[in-house]
Design an enzyme around this catalytic site. Structure first.
Site, PDB file in Angstrom:
ATOM      1  N   CYS A 249       0.828  -1.199   0.000  1.00  0.00           N
ATOM      2  CA  CYS A 249       0.000   0.000   0.000  1.00  0.00           C
ATOM      3  C   CYS A 249       0.871   1.261   0.000  1.00  0.00           C
ATOM      4  CB  CYS A 249      -0.988  -0.035   1.163  1.00  0.00           C
ATOM      5  SG  CYS A 249      -2.399   1.078   0.939  1.00  0.00           S
TER       6      CYS A 249
ATOM      7  N   HIS B 168      -3.510  -5.416   0.645  1.00  0.00           N
ATOM      8  CA  HIS B 168      -2.948  -5.757   1.958  1.00  0.00           C
ATOM      9  C   HIS B 168      -2.892  -7.274   2.138  1.00  0.00           C
ATOM     10  CE1 HIS B 168      -2.752  -1.777   3.981  1.00  0.00           C
ATOM     11  NE2 HIS B 168      -3.622  -1.467   3.028  1.00  0.00           N
TER      12      HIS B 168
ATOM     13  N   GLU C 242      -1.122  -8.904   4.166  1.00  0.00           N
ATOM     14  CA  GLU C 242      -0.909  -9.293   5.562  1.00  0.00           C
ATOM     15  C   GLU C 242      -2.228  -9.620   6.261  1.00  0.00           C
ATOM     16  OE1 GLU C 242      -2.198  -5.120   6.048  1.00  0.00           O
ATOM     17  OE2 GLU C 242      -0.962  -6.177   4.581  1.00  0.00           O
TER      18      GLU C 242
END
Length: 256
Positions: A114, A222, A224
């Site tokens: 990001c 994202h 994660e």
């Protein structure tokens, strides 16, 4: 024989969370550090590091993960003026603008998420849309502000992946669904960057640095978030972890 755990540098953000404390706070979202740990790596922070510290600190680590953040890359870094509504982090900018080319030159694995993707792009001479949603040809890529985290990080749109790319390999095909939580986005690609994932509106969402000696990728989404449950995200992060382990072996010998 002793083994070493690869170390991953996560540049921190800086906030004035307490107006009575002019020194501010060092901030890192737990989910990035948790993902690094779940990959068997060790996240490290150098809270007061500046650009001048990179030559001393970069040789100590096996990877650099540029995290997302609520703050924007300051527009002056790509020849524009900051908007009045921008949340900025000039201290982080000063570090990451120097850290990106340093990591590439050193052959240290580099992964941008990001804001981290945007930092990579700007550090390599590219530019950004400051408000993607204000561009008539683009979608609104921001998250729903009043929703809970599950809704904010839900898969929002498709990305089209370059056939034969690492992204297509990680996704198991040339299309994948991803989350979307950003206001800025890539306008002009930085030097050496190759677009390998595009949103339906043509916005660049995944890149590799073609000239890099080691893993050097960035994504606008994202991975994660819930990576243990989403194969595309998990494989992406695992590829970064594998590159960090290889760097660790070259640096120190046997590695976990």
């Amino acid at each position: 024989m002793s083994t070493h755990k690869p170390l991953v540098w996560l540049p921190a953000c800086h906030r004035n969370l307490d107006l009575s404390d002019p020194g501010g706070y060092t901030v890192l979202a737990d989910r990035y550090a948790a993902a690094v740990c779940e990959l068997g790596l060790q996240p490290v922070l150098f809270p007061m590091a500046g650009a001048g510290d990179i030559p001393e600190l970069l040789p100590l680590v096996d990877g650099v993960l540029l995290t997302g953040s609520p703050s924007n890359v300051e527009a002056t870094h790509f020849g524009a003026s900051a908007l009045e509504t921008d949340l900025l982090d000039p201290r982080r900018d000063r570090l990451t603008m120097a850290l990106v080319p340093s990591a590439l030159a050193a052959g240290t694995p580099l992964f941008g998420v990001c804001r981290g993707l945007q930092e990579m792009n700007v550090a390599l001479g590219g530019s950004l849309y400051q408000q993607v949603h204000a561009e008539p040809e683009h979608l609104d890529h921001r998250e729903p502000q009043d929703a809970d985290l599950e809704a904010q990080f839900a898969e929002r749109h498709e990305v089209i992946l370059e056939p034969g790319s690492a992204f297509a390999d990680w996704a198991g095909g040339t299309r994948a669904r991803v989350n979307s939580l950003h206001g800025q986005g890539i306008k002009r690609l930085g030097q050496g960057m190759v677009a390998e994932a595009l949103a339906p509106d043509g916005l660049v969402e995944g890149v590799r640095v073609a000239t890099a000696r080691a893993f050097a990728y960035g994504v606008q989404w994202h991975p994660e978030w819930r990576h243990a449950h989403i194969p595309f995200y998990r494989r992406t992060l695992q590829a970064f972890a594998d590159a960090c382990r290889e760097h660790c072996r070259q640096r120190l010998g046997p590695c976990r």
